[in-house]
Design a protein around this motif. Sequence first.
Motif, PDB file in Angstrom:
ATOM      1  N   ARG A  80       0.638  -0.797   0.208  1.00  0.00           N
ATOM      2  CA  ARG A  80      -0.216  -0.082  -0.396  1.00  0.00           C
ATOM      3  C   ARG A  80       0.539   1.156  -0.085  1.00  0.00           C
ATOM      4  O   ARG A  80       1.816   0.835  -0.151  1.00  0.00           O
TER       5      ARG A  80
ATOM      6  N   ARG B 161      -2.164   5.331   2.428  1.00  0.00           N
ATOM      7  CA  ARG B 161      -2.765   4.319   2.372  1.00  0.00           C
ATOM      8  C   ARG B 161      -3.646   3.125   1.195  1.00  0.00           C
ATOM      9  O   ARG B 161      -4.099   2.798   1.761  1.00  0.00           O
ATOM     10  N   THR B 162      -3.324   3.652   0.155  1.00  0.00           N
ATOM     11  CA  THR B 162      -3.745   3.422  -1.181  1.00  0.00           C
ATOM     12  C   THR B 162      -3.337   2.097  -1.458  1.00  0.00           C
ATOM     13  O   THR B 162      -2.270   1.838  -1.354  1.00  0.00           O
ATOM     14  N   TYR B 163      -4.144   0.794  -2.045  1.00  0.00           N
ATOM     15  CA  TYR B 163      -3.877  -0.800  -1.998  1.00  0.00           C
ATOM     16  C   TYR B 163      -3.057  -0.329  -3.937  1.00  0.00           C
ATOM     17  O   TYR B 163      -3.862   0.259  -4.097  1.00  0.00           O
TER      18      TYR B 163
ATOM     19  N   CYS C  14       2.325   6.225  -6.251  1.00  0.00           N
ATOM     20  CA  CYS C  14       1.080   6.199  -6.171  1.00  0.00           C
ATOM     21  C   CYS C  14       0.159   7.185  -7.315  1.00  0.00           C
ATOM     22  O   CYS C  14       0.310   7.984  -7.295  1.00  0.00           O
TER      23      CYS C  14
END
Lengths: 1154, 139
Positions: A491, A496-498, A513
């Motif tokens: 992540r 905290r994005t997967y 990201c």
Amino acid sequence: MSAPVNGYGQTPAPNGGASAPRQTGPVQTYTTTYPAVGYYGAPPQQRNNPTIPSHCMGMSSKAPVTNSGHHVNNYYQNHYHVAPTSSAPPPQRHAAAVPSSAPPPSAHYAQFQQQHPPYATPRAYYGQMAYHASPAQSQQQQPTLLPAPPSGPGAPLYPIISYPSAPGTSQYGTLVSNQTATTPRTIQYSNLQPGSTTTAAMHPGYNVAPSTQMASAVNGQGSTTHQHYDHQASYGGTANGERPPSGTPTTSVHSSPSHHQAGTQFGYVANSGTISASGPTAAPSSSSSEDDEDDDEEEEDEEAGGDTSSSTTGSASPAPNSYDSLEEDSMPPSANMTNQASPYGSYGYPTMQPAYGGGPTPLTDTQASRDLLGPSGYQQYPQPFPSLSQLSAALGGLSGVPELEVEALRPVNLLQERNLLPSKPLQAPEPNLSSELKKVNCSPQTFRCTLTSIPQTQALLNKARLPLGLLLHPFRDLEQLPVITSNTIVRCRYCRTYINPFVTFLDQRRWKCNLCYRVNDVPDEFMYNPVTRSYGEPHKRPEVQNATVEFIASSDYMLRPPQPAVYLFMLDVSHNAVESGYLKYFCESLMENLDKLPGDSRTKVGFLTFDSKVHFYNLQEGLSQPQMLVVTDIDDVFIPSHDSLMVSWKESKELIKDLLTSLPAMFTQSRETHSALGPALQAAFKLMSPTGGRVSVFQTQLPTLGAGLLQSREDPSQRASAKAVQHLGPATDFYKKFALDCSGQQIGVDLFLLSSQYADLASLACVSKYSAGSIFYYPSFHHIHNPAQLEKFQKDLERYLSRKMGFEAVMRIRCTKGLSIHTFHGNFFVRSTDLLSLANVNPDSAFAVQMSIDDSLVDSSLACFQAALLYTSSKGKRRIRVHTLCLPVVNQLSDVYAGADVQAITCLLANMAIDRSVSSSLSDARDALMNAAVDFVSAYKSNVSNLQHSGLVVPAAMRLLPLYILSLLKQRAFRTGMSTRLDERVFAMCEFKTQPLQQLMRMVHPDLYRLDNVSDQGTLHLNDRLVPQPPLLHLSAERLSRDGAFLMDCGSVFYLWVGKCCNEMFIRDVLEYPNYASIPTNMSCIPELKTLLSERVRAFLDWLQDNRAFSCILHVIKDDTSANATFFQHLVEDRPESGSSYCEFLQYIQQQVS
Amino acid sequence: MDAAVCILSLIDCCALIFLAVYFIITLSDLECDYINARACCSKLNKWVIPEMVCQCLSTVLMLVSTHWFIFLLNLPVAAWDIYRYVMVPVGNMGVFDPTEIHNRGQLKSHMKEAMIKLGYHLLCFFIYLYSMILALIND
């Protein structure tokens, strides 16, 4: 920390974790401790250490020193990535969990742990990923990749020599039990040993299926299984100290190119039916090997598939259903896929490379899609096309784009064009993306945006006069779902994005990201690709190849041990309820479906009935018959017995069946007319709060006693009034408060209202709305007088009881920086700005959110949305389902209109209108809907359309908006002038908030087909079925004819309208009656006849039915009966008693615009 | 007499300032996800009535002490507080409803309101201070 203090301490870790500042702490700790690998690298590093034979030792000697301080903190801060690996943390974590949760009976917890080894097993799997079988040579090998025969040279290597050797496992076992000597968990760890030996034993079986097994593993659960093998294998491997501490693999034996090849290939097409030669061999071998697997894994497989079984063991044997084959028709054949993929390996990660390793952009890319790729610098590299076939495939994939856009923007004069409907049900518009991105993008059935081209600025959005929002159906039953078991779930460190297909890999070690644009490290483990069994290709991991994936979460994602599936049924047994006769049918249905209730051995079931008193049922194993315990003190309701009311489904099955058989007869003499719903709910809350679970409430009247009593608020004489409709909001906050309490304790409440009179659904619905339940309403339910409702009730119950369930769930929706969510629609509680708390999640409920553009999106060419649903499956596994949607950003108004999704817009507008009618008034909401159409038309007229048309001109993509809005205005929820019961209106509003888009659109604007002359034209081929596709008709009486038979699909009900002069052949061949006059008025099924016409009609009906979760009832309506009115009220283009026809509505819009 | 009224209003105003600050802190905690909506709303709802009472008190004090200008300054705020309290739908859990607060930008508007009130109360504070000093000197 705040979480436990404020009463949500028990809730599972919200998948978003804490805010950014908190995260930095542990991150730094780790980097200092393990500078070489960075944060995520910690686990491998520990294990790599050759001087320490067991990683458990490594843990105990090292990790506590640096981590223990953080550990407890992390736990409370909802940190997931607490990295101390090996088995020590779970016990600690667990020990911490117990005091923080509400004091449960200790015996209960002990049971929990014995039966379910939650941490040990997953951890064990993760051991060390089989690095030693996956060297970094893939780059050299790749260019020469060829589809190799199943028995590739690497096959012998596959069964890794080091399957858990006896010393390895025992060491593991003892170590753990030493560490956890004080807890009762010892038993559970020793479970591991038999488990792993079984694996070892069946390993030969696995061996039988060399590379093809691999292939089958990709799309489905197979991949999980597959990884398990690796992980299991690793114990021995690490013990042998094969790997140097640096973390870079040195072993050079590669597990055969053939693996790789087959892997990628099947990764895309496993279920599409275009399986190449190795397919047939794959199927038997994989199934045989998986048959041998130990219980644990089988269970997991089963569950991963759940209802969606095709993705499990047999993913190599395709079982495509309608959606599947429809979708995949457009996919290039498998050979192309692999060819496309292979060139990638030869570029050693230039500067920036998009993560979707699908292959190079075709040379024929249009300027538009080139722009979309933004900074990737993609085009600079000469991209050799390996074969001509691929080129043509690429061309085929792209050619449609510009044309589609032109078509979408074609101005349509609504006053002139009368045939607006497409011949087939409208599909979601495709976002204008490059073909690679399109291929991996999330399915529109799961994730849909009202504008598939996101406007760059809020100003542009305001100019377009269209709402921006997302429609989500995150827990939908899926045909195929890649399930990933991974030690570290990768992540973004900041937001905290997967990791998802739309991230950019800057080089082999770093990724950017796509939501916050910050750069992250690629953890060591992620370098290894379990699908292709190769090292150094992070962009080919399943996470980066699929927009919808599911992770098996580790204990970092739990705040308490995963809860068991717990079901409580609360039944109204007052006189009114007995009179309606639902009890018998409920008991029958539950008896039939008892085994289908999702759950495992820990599953618990309980019953509670209520009238003016609350009755509990003691079903403890060992009793000869169920015991009823009655609590009469409804002002202060208490639980008479603590451990025998909720009983294990397996152990007390006989007693449960006893109860279900005797229950309907028990209250037949009841003269009690009062209903103490509120106190009964409080009792249910007390029963369920230690575990959480699902409460199903069956209520037949207005609650009249105790807390939460309600008064009748409806004035029947006002039902048809065009004046303001009142009482759409709740009358008391009791149910809302109760629902929030439930949500905090992970209890979901589903409401079945079977009432013949007003029961104030507006108040009662709150109990489900905020606890993420579902609402079912059967107006005028009576088992004899209303067979249609009874049939619907039975069918709904069947689906309800057997559908998949997720417990203690939370969902977080993340958007690209600059976009923000400001309003949520659906059944849940919004716990913080983007975190939805869902006590229960079911596959039939959908959600919608509205968004605004806070910062201009000038810098980005793509906008991404990610919905991550963290839930506990009914088998007690913590899982995360992640959906990612990627859409282009545009700066032209015309592009915004070209990408507008009229169905999604209609649904979002309906949701907004419902909010408006509750907070303000119904007439306001109706005005707002009409203004939405007017505003849009005038915005288009003044900004885009440069032609001076006299008529009402809209872009083709939006040509249905006025029609849909008119349909909305004629729905139960919004209509005025027609007699509508308040409860029915409120229920219609609830449905709008929770139904998935396809279902909602069928309810708003039913599909009308002519059935008496169904031909073979455009027949759809599904497996071995032939499904005729009659064209859609406009909902107007002028499209009907006396000599035909018409089918109307209203979402939850089919109407088959038979005209007076309908040809006899249809009546005879399909309905099995000699002539029109002999058709009964209450016919509700189509007989199975062998005639061609009957087969076609039934195939079509079955196909329609397959596309929805709840089964529909069919009504045959004769032209001259009273039932005609129910059919004709759905013909929205016609003029009802009060209201306007479509033409009048268009004229109204035109007046307003000019 | 005049001085006593002013001192009382001053104390009252201080309380209101503290309340406004408390509202802002709690709401921003919610915004930053430090507390959940349920906790935040139950904390805030407790103080809605005290705030209303304080505001009405100072309005009434100004009325009885015939400070017309300050009374007129106070009146709209007091009216707004009462209106806000009275207009809460029956089904809601108070002025701040945990199920609504994240919808339709309510959090932002609550925040804005609290900010405006803080500014207003600070202004009042200095006015009261000035009147108090004036009253004391006159005595």
